[in-house]
Scaffold this motif. Structure first.
Motif, PDB file in Angstrom:
ATOM      1  N   THR A  92     -20.477 121.717  76.130  1.00 41.76           N
ATOM      2  CA  THR A  92     -21.469 122.222  77.073  1.00 41.76           C
ATOM      3  C   THR A  92     -21.895 123.604  76.600  1.00 41.76           C
ATOM      4  N   VAL A  93     -22.880 124.161  77.259  1.00 42.17           N
ATOM      5  CA  VAL A  93     -23.360 125.498  76.913  1.00 42.17           C
ATOM      6  C   VAL A  93     -22.219 126.515  77.001  1.00 42.17           C
ATOM      7  N   ASP A  94     -21.270 126.275  77.892  1.00 38.34           N
ATOM      8  CA  ASP A  94     -20.116 127.178  78.029  1.00 38.34           C
ATOM      9  C   ASP A  94     -19.214 127.162  76.798  1.00 38.34           C
ATOM     10  N   ASP A  95     -19.386 126.178  75.916  1.00 38.73           N
ATOM     11  CA  ASP A  95     -18.564 126.080  74.714  1.00 38.73           C
ATOM     12  C   ASP A  95     -19.167 126.813  73.519  1.00 38.73           C
ATOM     13  N   ILE A  96     -20.267 127.512  73.739  1.00 34.89           N
ATOM     14  CA  ILE A  96     -20.860 128.305  72.654  1.00 34.89           C
ATOM     15  C   ILE A  96     -20.008 129.555  72.475  1.00 34.89           C
ATOM     16  N   ALA A  97     -19.457 129.712  71.281  1.00 41.68           N
ATOM     17  CA  ALA A  97     -18.616 130.874  70.980  1.00 41.68           C
ATOM     18  C   ALA A  97     -19.438 132.006  70.364  1.00 41.68           C
ATOM     19  N   ILE A 129     -32.889 122.050  75.743  1.00 43.13           N
ATOM     20  CA  ILE A 129     -32.049 120.944  75.291  1.00 43.13           C
ATOM     21  C   ILE A 129     -31.799 120.013  76.471  1.00 43.13           C
ATOM     22  N   ALA A 130     -31.358 118.802  76.178  1.00 47.99           N
ATOM     23  CA  ALA A 130     -31.113 117.798  77.214  1.00 47.99           C
ATOM     24  C   ALA A 130     -29.978 118.234  78.134  1.00 47.99           C
ATOM     25  N   ASN A 131     -30.095 117.860  79.419  1.00 48.21           N
ATOM     26  CA  ASN A 131     -29.051 118.232  80.373  1.00 48.21           C
ATOM     27  C   ASN A 131     -28.026 117.126  80.609  1.00 48.21           C
ATOM     28  N   ASP A 132     -28.243 115.915  80.054  1.00 46.03           N
ATOM     29  CA  ASP A 132     -27.231 114.866  80.219  1.00 46.03           C
ATOM     30  C   ASP A 132     -26.102 115.121  79.224  1.00 46.03           C
ATOM     31  N   GLY A 133     -24.880 114.790  79.627  1.00 46.03           N
ATOM     32  CA  GLY A 133     -23.691 115.133  78.860  1.00 46.03           C
ATOM     33  C   GLY A 133     -23.734 114.746  77.401  1.00 46.03           C
ATOM     34  N   SER A 134     -24.145 113.529  77.116  1.00 43.57           N
ATOM     35  CA  SER A 134     -24.129 113.026  75.756  1.00 43.57           C
ATOM     36  C   SER A 134     -25.133 113.760  74.863  1.00 43.57           C
ATOM     37  N   ASN A 135     -26.375 113.881  75.319  1.00 42.07           N
ATOM     38  CA  ASN A 135     -27.395 114.528  74.499  1.00 42.07           C
ATOM     39  C   ASN A 135     -27.284 116.041  74.503  1.00 42.07           C
ATOM     40  N   LEU A 136     -26.683 116.617  75.544  1.00 41.47           N
ATOM     41  CA  LEU A 136     -26.445 118.051  75.561  1.00 41.47           C
ATOM     42  C   LEU A 136     -25.468 118.416  74.442  1.00 41.47           C
ATOM     43  N   ALA A 137     -24.364 117.699  74.387  1.00 43.76           N
ATOM     44  CA  ALA A 137     -23.367 117.954  73.340  1.00 43.76           C
ATOM     45  C   ALA A 137     -23.971 117.719  71.953  1.00 43.76           C
ATOM     46  N   ARG A 138     -24.741 116.673  71.846  1.00 44.01           N
ATOM     47  CA  ARG A 138     -25.395 116.349  70.574  1.00 44.01           C
ATOM     48  C   ARG A 138     -26.350 117.476  70.155  1.00 44.01           C
ATOM     49  N   SER A 139     -27.140 117.988  71.108  1.00 43.91           N
ATOM     50  CA  SER A 139     -28.076 119.075  70.819  1.00 43.91           C
ATOM     51  C   SER A 139     -27.339 120.325  70.352  1.00 43.91           C
ATOM     52  N   ASP A 180     -34.082 117.713  81.832  1.00 46.32           N
ATOM     53  CA  ASP A 180     -34.044 116.273  81.647  1.00 46.32           C
ATOM     54  C   ASP A 180     -34.599 115.922  80.263  1.00 46.32           C
ATOM     55  N   ALA A 181     -33.914 115.060  79.549  1.00 43.68           N
ATOM     56  CA  ALA A 181     -34.311 114.709  78.179  1.00 43.68           C
ATOM     57  C   ALA A 181     -35.743 114.186  78.095  1.00 43.68           C
ATOM     58  N   ALA A 182     -36.185 113.471  79.119  1.00 45.11           N
ATOM     59  CA  ALA A 182     -37.543 112.926  79.116  1.00 45.11           C
ATOM     60  C   ALA A 182     -38.614 114.017  79.176  1.00 45.11           C
ATOM     61  N   GLN A 183     -38.228 115.223  79.557  1.00 48.60           N
ATOM     62  CA  GLN A 183     -39.179 116.336  79.672  1.00 48.60           C
ATOM     63  C   GLN A 183     -39.185 117.266  78.464  1.00 48.60           C
ATOM     64  N   LEU A 184     -38.308 117.024  77.508  1.00 46.31           N
ATOM     65  CA  LEU A 184     -38.172 117.955  76.384  1.00 46.31           C
ATOM     66  C   LEU A 184     -39.441 118.089  75.548  1.00 46.31           C
ATOM     67  N   ALA A 185     -40.097 116.982  75.238  1.00 48.14           N
ATOM     68  CA  ALA A 185     -41.323 117.067  74.433  1.00 48.14           C
ATOM     69  C   ALA A 185     -42.391 117.876  75.178  1.00 48.14           C
ATOM     70  N   ARG A 186     -42.506 117.660  76.476  1.00 46.90           N
ATOM     71  CA  ARG A 186     -43.472 118.424  77.282  1.00 46.90           C
ATOM     72  C   ARG A 186     -43.116 119.904  77.338  1.00 46.90           C
ATOM     73  N   SER A 187     -41.836 120.210  77.277  1.00 47.83           N
ATOM     74  CA  SER A 187     -41.403 121.604  77.382  1.00 47.83           C
ATOM     75  C   SER A 187     -41.880 122.450  76.207  1.00 47.83           C
ATOM     76  N   LEU A 188     -42.347 121.811  75.134  1.00 45.95           N
ATOM     77  CA  LEU A 188     -42.825 122.561  73.967  1.00 45.95           C
ATOM     78  C   LEU A 188     -43.982 123.504  74.312  1.00 45.95           C
ATOM     79  N   ASP A 189     -44.661 123.243  75.434  1.00 45.69           N
ATOM     80  CA  ASP A 189     -45.745 124.132  75.861  1.00 45.69           C
ATOM     81  C   ASP A 189     -45.226 125.397  76.537  1.00 45.69           C
ATOM     82  N   THR A 190     -43.941 125.396  76.953  1.00 42.02           N
ATOM     83  CA  THR A 190     -43.419 126.525  77.720  1.00 42.02           C
ATOM     84  C   THR A 190     -42.172 127.181  77.131  1.00 42.02           C
ATOM     85  N   VAL A 191     -41.610 126.602  76.079  1.00 45.14           N
ATOM     86  CA  VAL A 191     -40.449 127.194  75.406  1.00 45.14           C
ATOM     87  C   VAL A 191     -40.803 127.431  73.945  1.00 45.14           C
ATOM     88  N   ASP A 192     -39.928 128.138  73.270  1.00 47.05           N
ATOM     89  CA  ASP A 192     -40.175 128.418  71.851  1.00 47.05           C
ATOM     90  C   ASP A 192     -39.756 127.259  70.958  1.00 47.05           C
TER      91      ASP A 192
END
Length: 189
Positions: free
Chosen positions: A85-90, A53-63, A102-114
């Protein structure tokens, strides 16, 4: 003028940077999508899967909000959904391994994450087909992109023309006949 940010991002960015910017109105917006090269549906996501997921505050919360919409996590009840934030996952019933990048890398990350949660502008640039997403976010007013100018330019001839155009039937008709026809629509439409 710019057109790259949703309303929630504009509020946070202008406050954080003490900028005097104003939205002239919303534009059709491709929502954040959940993409995977490994899984074909949300229910197929296995226990322990890695999710980027994105690491910037706005898109992280959105994700996190989109993961919650799909029942993959539950956020703490009193958390501000635009600042989560991730710390808010109950509750994380599938023990997902959340990786923030980084949000710009998310599409590329599909090769290395599920699974990757990719904001619309980045999925569009990467030529990801929204119809191939496992799910798309249920967009609310805060995540529809806005056309922004310096506040001093709101009542300029340009500002007035853009405001009028954004709600015009001609613009709505052009969008309806374009490749953007399935994007989320402004709340004023």
């Amino acid at each position: 003028a710019n057109l790259f940010q949703h309303g929630n991002y504009l509020k946070k960015f202008t406050a954080d940077n003490k900028l005097d910017l104003t939205s002239l109105g919303q534009t059709p917006t491709l929502g954040l999508g959940i993409y995977s090269k490994k899984y074909k549906s949300i229910k197929d996501i296995k226990d322990g899967s890695t999710v980027s997921i994105a690491n910037d505050g706005s898109n992280l919360a959105r994700s996190l909000g989109v993961l919650q919409q799909q029942g993959l996590v539950k956020l703490k009840g009193e958390v501000d959904a635009t600042k989560a934030t991730v710390d808010d996952i109950a509750f994380n019933p599938k023990n997902l391994k959340i990786k923030t990048i980084d949000a710009a890398q998310l599409a590329r990350s599909l090769d290395t994450v599920d699974v990757a949660l990719v904001p619309g502008n980045y999925s569009w640039a990467a030529k990801l087909d929204p119809s191939s997403a496992l799910a798309l976010e249920k967009q609310d007013d805060g995540v529809i992109e806005v056309f922004v100018v310096r506040t001093q330019d709101v009542d300029s001839d340009f500002g007035k023309a853009v405001k009028k155009l954004l709600v015009s039937q001609k613009f709505k008709d052009a969008i309806a006949k374009s490749e953007f026809k399935d994007f989320g629509k402004p709340t004023t439409w």
